[in-house]
Design a protein around this motif. Structure first.
Motif, short mmCIF file in Angstrom:
data_model
loop_
_atom_site.label_atom_id
_atom_site.label_comp_id
_atom_site.label_asym_id
_atom_site.label_seq_id
_atom_site.Cartn_x
_atom_site.Cartn_y
_atom_site.Cartn_z
N LEU A 107 0.83 -1.21 0.00
CA LEU A 107 0.00 0.00 0.00
C LEU A 107 0.87 1.26 0.00
O LEU A 107 0.56 2.24 -0.69
N VAL A 108 1.95 1.24 0.76
CA VAL A 108 2.89 2.38 0.78
C VAL A 108 3.37 2.68 -0.63
O VAL A 108 3.40 3.83 -1.07
N ARG A 109 3.77 1.62 -1.36
CA ARG A 109 4.27 1.79 -2.72
C ARG A 109 3.19 2.32 -3.66
O ARG A 109 3.45 3.18 -4.49
N CYS A 110 1.96 1.81 -3.52
CA CYS A 110 0.88 2.24 -4.41
C CYS A 110 0.50 3.70 -4.18
O CYS A 110 0.21 4.44 -5.12
N ILE A 111 0.49 4.12 -2.93
CA ILE A 111 0.14 5.51 -2.62
C ILE A 111 1.29 6.45 -2.96
O ILE A 111 1.10 7.50 -3.57
N GLY A 112 2.49 6.06 -2.56
CA GLY A 112 3.64 6.96 -2.71
C GLY A 112 4.09 7.18 -4.13
O GLY A 112 4.56 8.26 -4.49
N LYS A 113 3.94 6.15 -4.98
CA LYS A 113 4.42 6.20 -6.37
C LYS A 113 5.84 6.76 -6.43
O LYS A 113 6.75 6.16 -5.91
N PHE A 163 6.95 8.43 2.98
CA PHE A 163 7.26 8.55 4.41
C PHE A 163 6.03 8.94 5.22
O PHE A 163 5.88 8.50 6.37
N ALA A 164 5.15 9.74 4.65
CA ALA A 164 3.92 10.12 5.36
C ALA A 164 3.03 8.89 5.58
O ALA A 164 2.45 8.71 6.66
N VAL A 165 2.93 8.02 4.58
CA VAL A 165 2.10 6.81 4.70
C VAL A 165 2.74 5.83 5.68
O VAL A 165 2.06 5.20 6.50
N ILE A 166 4.08 5.70 5.62
CA ILE A 166 4.79 4.84 6.57
C ILE A 166 4.51 5.31 8.01
O ILE A 166 4.21 4.50 8.90
N LEU A 175 -6.06 -1.06 6.07
CA LEU A 175 -5.54 -0.73 4.73
C LEU A 175 -6.55 0.11 3.95
O LEU A 175 -6.18 1.08 3.28
N PHE A 176 -7.83 -0.25 4.06
CA PHE A 176 -8.88 0.55 3.40
C PHE A 176 -8.90 1.97 3.97
O PHE A 176 -9.02 2.95 3.23
N LEU A 177 -8.78 2.08 5.30
CA LEU A 177 -8.81 3.38 5.96
C LEU A 177 -7.65 4.26 5.49
O LEU A 177 -7.84 5.42 5.11
N VAL A 178 -6.45 3.70 5.51
CA VAL A 178 -5.27 4.48 5.11
C VAL A 178 -5.35 4.83 3.62
O VAL A 178 -4.98 5.93 3.20
N LEU A 188 -7.75 7.73 3.31
CA LEU A 188 -7.11 8.98 3.76
C LEU A 188 -6.21 9.57 2.67
O LEU A 188 -5.91 10.76 2.68
N ASN A 189 -5.80 8.70 1.75
CA ASN A 189 -4.90 9.14 0.67
C ASN A 189 -5.58 9.12 -0.69
O ASN A 189 -4.91 9.04 -1.73
#
Length: 205
Positions: A99-105, A112-115, A133-136, A139-140
């Protein structure tokens, strides 16, 4: 030739250690399957690489208690480049890393914000993984469907697994957090005081 070999053999231990550390630093810096999540000047004299699992309490504690001070004093001032690499210890951590990778691109600040968010939600992530995961994701700006698509991306999961194998086999990482400070390995939790002392020594050289 024998004299040269003897000179090499008699070289001070520090020289041999420095060469070994330099080789280790090169191995740590080697490009892996996924682009590095990195902040700080590429020209910084010190590079810290952290291998972390999103399910690791010590990693979350470092992120919450040490990283903000490290960033303020050393990263934002151009003295340290900080690289975060995934080393998921379980399927829940792997899902969070995806999820970090998908949001951060391509945006390291977003990574770092998602982490940071996921570390703060770590207890909930462990108990209610899918909902967290759905919640985070929400939020993004991601829909539940986009989160599901991310979590079923086999290519992404394979790359995370390949990078983890490289860390285990080549760099001998077997626990989280593991840090490499200019190639020197530090295993386990590190306080800000310990890190600060280490960095002051390195920056004096």
């Amino acid at each position: 030739m024998g004299f040269i070999l003897l000179l090499a053999f008699l070289a001070p231990p520090m020289d041999r250690e420095a060469k070994a550390q330099s080789a280790n630093a090169a191995a740590v810096a080697k490009p892996v399957s996924l682009p590095d999540i990195a902040i700080g000047s590429p020209k910084a004299p010190v590079t810290i690489t952290e291998y972390a699992s999103m399910s690791c309490p010590h990693c979350a504690a470092f992120g919450e208690n040490v990283f903000p001070m490290l960033r303020s004093k050393y990263i934002d001032t151009g003295k340290v480049r900080f690289v975060f690499r995934e080393f998921p210890l379980d399927i829940k951590a792997a899902a969070a890393s995806m999820l970090v990778r998908c949001i951060g691109k391509d945006d390291p600040e977003k990574h770092f914000a998602v982490i940071e968010t996921l570390f703060k939600q770590q207890a909930r992530l462990m108990d209610q993984t899918k909902e967290t995961l759905f919640l985070v994701g929400k939020l993004n700006g991601m829909s539940d469907q986009e989160v599901e698509t991310c979590e079923t991306d086999q290519t992404l999961l394979d790359k995370i697994a390949a990078d983890q194998r490289y860390a285990m086999e080549t760099l001998k990482v077997d626990a989280t957090p593991t840090f490499f400070v200019n190639g020197e390995r530090w295993m386990g939790a590190m306080s800000y005081e310990e890190l600060d002392k280490k960095l002051k020594t390195l920056l004096k050289r």
